[in-house]
Structures are given as C-alpha cells and as structure tokens.
Design an enzyme around this catalytic site. Structure first.
Site, PDB file in Angstrom:
ATOM      1  N   ASN A   1       3.909  11.077  66.550  1.00 59.51           N
ATOM      2  CA  ASN A   1       2.838  10.649  67.448  1.00 59.51           C
ATOM      3  C   ASN A   1       2.996   9.135  67.604  1.00 59.51           C
ATOM      4  OD1 ASN A   1       0.493   9.938  68.723  1.00 59.51           O
ATOM      5  ND2 ASN A   1      -0.877  10.453  67.017  1.00 59.51           N
ATOM      6  N   TRP A   2       3.611   8.742  68.710  1.00 64.54           N
ATOM      7  CA  TRP A   2       3.928   7.319  68.883  1.00 64.54           C
ATOM      8  C   TRP A   2       2.699   6.460  69.176  1.00 64.54           C
ATOM      9  CZ3 TRP A   2       9.109   6.103  71.874  1.00 64.54           C
ATOM     10  CH2 TRP A   2      10.194   6.465  71.054  1.00 64.54           C
ATOM     11  N   LYS A   3       1.581   7.115  69.531  1.00 66.16           N
ATOM     12  CA  LYS A   3       0.375   6.357  69.905  1.00 66.16           C
ATOM     13  C   LYS A   3       0.731   5.340  70.999  1.00 66.16           C
ATOM     14  CE  LYS A   3      -1.305   7.253  65.321  1.00 66.16           C
ATOM     15  NZ  LYS A   3      -2.352   7.026  64.369  1.00 66.16           N
TER      16      LYS A   3
ATOM     17  N   HIS B   1      -7.147  14.556  68.817  1.00 64.89           N
ATOM     18  CA  HIS B   1      -6.837  13.533  67.809  1.00 64.89           C
ATOM     19  C   HIS B   1      -8.094  12.712  67.504  1.00 64.89           C
ATOM     20  CE1 HIS B   1      -5.098  10.102  65.790  1.00 64.89           C
ATOM     21  NE2 HIS B   1      -4.027  10.852  65.574  1.00 64.89           N
TER      22      HIS B   1
ATOM     23  N   GLU C   1      -8.538   9.685  67.010  1.00 66.81           N
ATOM     24  CA  GLU C   1      -8.666   8.423  67.759  1.00 66.81           C
ATOM     25  C   GLU C   1      -9.258   8.681  69.148  1.00 66.81           C
ATOM     26  OE1 GLU C   1      -4.660   6.941  67.195  1.00 66.81           O
ATOM     27  OE2 GLU C   1      -5.108   6.611  65.075  1.00 66.81           O
TER      28      GLU C   1
ATOM     29  N   GLU D   1      -5.567  16.664  59.928  1.00 70.09           N
ATOM     30  CA  GLU D   1      -5.429  15.233  59.681  1.00 70.09           C
ATOM     31  C   GLU D   1      -6.752  14.673  59.178  1.00 70.09           C
ATOM     32  OE1 GLU D   1      -2.099  13.345  62.229  1.00 70.09           O
ATOM     33  OE2 GLU D   1      -3.887  13.387  63.441  1.00 70.09           O
TER      34      GLU D   1
ATOM     35  N   GLY E   1      -3.392   6.292  58.976  1.00 69.44           N
ATOM     36  CA  GLY E   1      -3.105   4.858  58.995  1.00 69.44           C
ATOM     37  C   GLY E   1      -3.585   4.087  57.781  1.00 69.44           C
TER      38      GLY E   1
ATOM     39  N   SER F   1      -0.793   9.283  57.203  1.00 66.79           N
ATOM     40  CA  SER F   1      -0.004   8.410  56.321  1.00 66.79           C
ATOM     41  C   SER F   1       1.248   9.058  55.730  1.00 66.79           C
ATOM     42  CB  SER F   1      -0.890   7.860  55.192  1.00 66.79           C
ATOM     43  OG  SER F   1      -1.855   6.978  55.735  1.00 66.79           O
TER      44      SER F   1
ATOM     45  N   GLY G   1       2.493   9.509  62.455  1.00 69.99           N
ATOM     46  CA  GLY G   1       2.116   8.430  63.362  1.00 69.99           C
ATOM     47  C   GLY G   1       3.041   7.228  63.207  1.00 69.99           C
ATOM     48  N   GLY G   2       2.538   6.200  62.538  1.00 68.62           N
ATOM     49  CA  GLY G   2       3.255   4.926  62.386  1.00 68.62           C
ATOM     50  C   GLY G   2       4.731   5.086  62.037  1.00 68.62           C
TER      51      GLY G   2
HETATM   52  P1  PGA Z   1      -0.321   7.921  60.582  1.00 61.34           P
HETATM   53  O1  PGA Z   1      -0.956   8.635  61.863  1.00 61.34           O
HETATM   54  O2  PGA Z   1       0.904   8.727  60.186  1.00 61.34           O
HETATM   55  O3  PGA Z   1       0.060   6.555  61.058  1.00 61.34           O
HETATM   56  O4  PGA Z   1      -1.353   7.921  59.512  1.00 61.34           O
HETATM   57  C1  PGA Z   1      -1.016  10.017  61.981  1.00 61.34           C
HETATM   58  C2  PGA Z   1      -1.671  10.385  63.272  1.00 61.34           C
HETATM   59  O5  PGA Z   1      -2.536   9.633  63.733  1.00 61.34           O
HETATM   60  O6  PGA Z   1      -1.357  11.421  63.874  1.00 61.34           O
END
Ligand code: PGA
Length: 253
Positions: free
Chosen positions: A11-13, A101, A103, A170, A176, A214, A235-236
């Site tokens: 998930n590149w956001k 998600h 966010e 999640e 994050g 994470s 994500g990250g």
């Molecule tokens: P993260 O994000 O791996 O940076 O914690 C996961 C996500 O938001 O899908």
C-alpha cells in the site's frame, strides 16, 4: 511452512511518481528469480491513481498486479470534484482496490459508505482488499472482536461475489507505529475473523485474511508461525523495493 498461496500487498499511500517504475521492475525481476523456489505468492502493489495507467501499460508483469487505494462510491460519472470512481480505476488498468482503510475511515468513510464502495468496485469486477481493525482504545476495553464483527457485517452483503473479497486485519494502533500485536492474540483474532465470516455469510471457506500494520523485514518472520495468516498488507516498507523483497525473502527463511 505451508505451500499455501500467500499475498504480499504493498500500500504505497501518497508516495511515488513515474520514476518509481524502477521499484516495480526490481520487484518483477526478483519474483522471476524467486518463482523457482516453488512458493506460491501473489504480489500486488496498490499505488496512487496517478500511476496506475502508466505502470500497467509500461510493465506487463505476470508477477506484479496493480491496484488502487480507494474510490468514490458513486458508480457513474458525476459532479464530484477531485474524485475517481471504480469504473475509472478499472478502465485505467487496476485489478485490485483497497477499501475501508483506517486512513480513509478517519476522513469520514463510514461502514455504510464503504459498503457502497465495495458494491461499485464489485460491479467493475475489481478484487477488493477490505480493511478492518480496532483503535487502541477499543482494544483496551476488550472490544476488538465486536468492532471487527460489526465492520464486516455492515459493509459486506451475503449476495456479493464473496470470491472477490480479501480481508486485511489492520489494528489501527499498529499502522505506522512500529507496534505489532502479540502473536497468540493475533492467531485468535484470525481464527475469529475466518469463523465469523463463514458463519455470517454462510460460506464453506473463508476468504484470504491478511495482516497489516508495521510489517517490515525484521518482524515478518514472527508472523510465519500463524498458519491462518494468508498474507500481508504492507505500507511504509513497500515503498522500497529492497525492503519489500526482503520481507518476502525473510518470511520464507
Ligand atoms: P504500515 O501501513 O505498514 O506503514 O504500518 C500499513 C497500512 O496502512 O496498510
């Protein structure tokens, strides 16, 4: 370790520009080499909308699929400044889409809105990566299972093509933050999600259920003892080809 299909979904956001094509090329080459090791993996990168068409036309990778990260719930074109719907994403080349998600939930996506988004994405035959998870406060007061049960029940309908849905658990407090759940607790949650899905939607098998929050190349190995985990939403760490590749390698070490 089992030979069951495992998903590694990035998930590149809000990350990336056309030069990020090299990241996909590197992951593609790695998958070609890794394939010979007989593991069944599905690699998907959910990238910003601005890159979907570019990536899917530039690289015809049989190893890496491209997905989107969200959409507007409206099925057809409409007066929604700045928005993109599932039909537009499908026509642009996306095959997968992340919905629900946290966010986006924190920006106003309710279970009902997410349900409409799932419906419109299914109409386009997109594969859904449906995110669920509790806040830290909910966890502390023992509400994890009831929260994720409600999220599933109120955004998924029995009449949907359930084969097109993947669930990503999640915990919001983990995204994050560098914190991950205790492995024993996580196993129980995965068993709960799978049983709850089968019971509520009257299916014989559960969809794939992924863990997200994470995940990185250092902690990935810890998750390999939980056979109920069908893959990861990353994500990250998915924004670097090296880290993403190391996650896959270390998982199987
Ligand atoms: P993260 O994000 O791996 O940076 O914690 C996961 C996500 O938001 O899908």
């Amino acid at each position: 370790m089992t030979n069951k299909l495992k998903y590694f979904i990035g998930n590149w956001k809000m990350f990336g520009d056309p030069s990020s094509l090299k990241i996909i090329n590197q992951i593609h080459s790695f998958c070609g080499r890794f394939k010979s090791r007989g593991k069944k993996n599905k690699i998907i990168l959910c990238v910003p909308n601005t890159l979907i068409y570019f990536f899917t036309t530039k690289i015809k990778s049989k190893f890496v699929s491209i997905g989107a990260q969200n959409c507007h719930h409206q099925k057809n074109y409409g007066s929604f400044t700045g928005s993109v719907n599932a039909m537009m994403l499908k026509k642009t080349g996306a095959r997968y889409i992340i919905l629900g998600h946290s966010e986006n939930r924190s920006e106003g996506d309710t279970n009902q809105i997410i349900k409409k988004k799932i419906e419109s994405a299914l109409k386009q035959k997109l594969n859904i990566i449906f995110c669920i998870g509790e806040t830290f406060k909910e966890k502390k007061v023992g509400k994890t299972l009831s929260v994720i049960r409600r999220q599933m029940r109120s955004s998924i309908d029995k009449k949907y093509n359930l084969n097109k849905i993947i669930i990503a658990y999640e915990p919001i407090w983990s995204i994050g933050s560098g914190k991950i759940p205790k492995i024993q607790e996580l196993k129980k949650i995965f068993i709960f999600i799978k049983n709850e899905f089968k019971k509520n939607f009257k299916t014989k098998v559960s969809p794939a259920v992924l863990y997200g929050g994470s995940v990185n190349d250092n902690n990935i190995k810890k998750f390999s003892s939980i056979s109920e985990i069908d893959g990861f939403l990353i994500g990250g760490a998915s924004q670097s080809s090296k880290k993403f590749i190391d996650i896959i390698k270390n998982y199987y070490k």
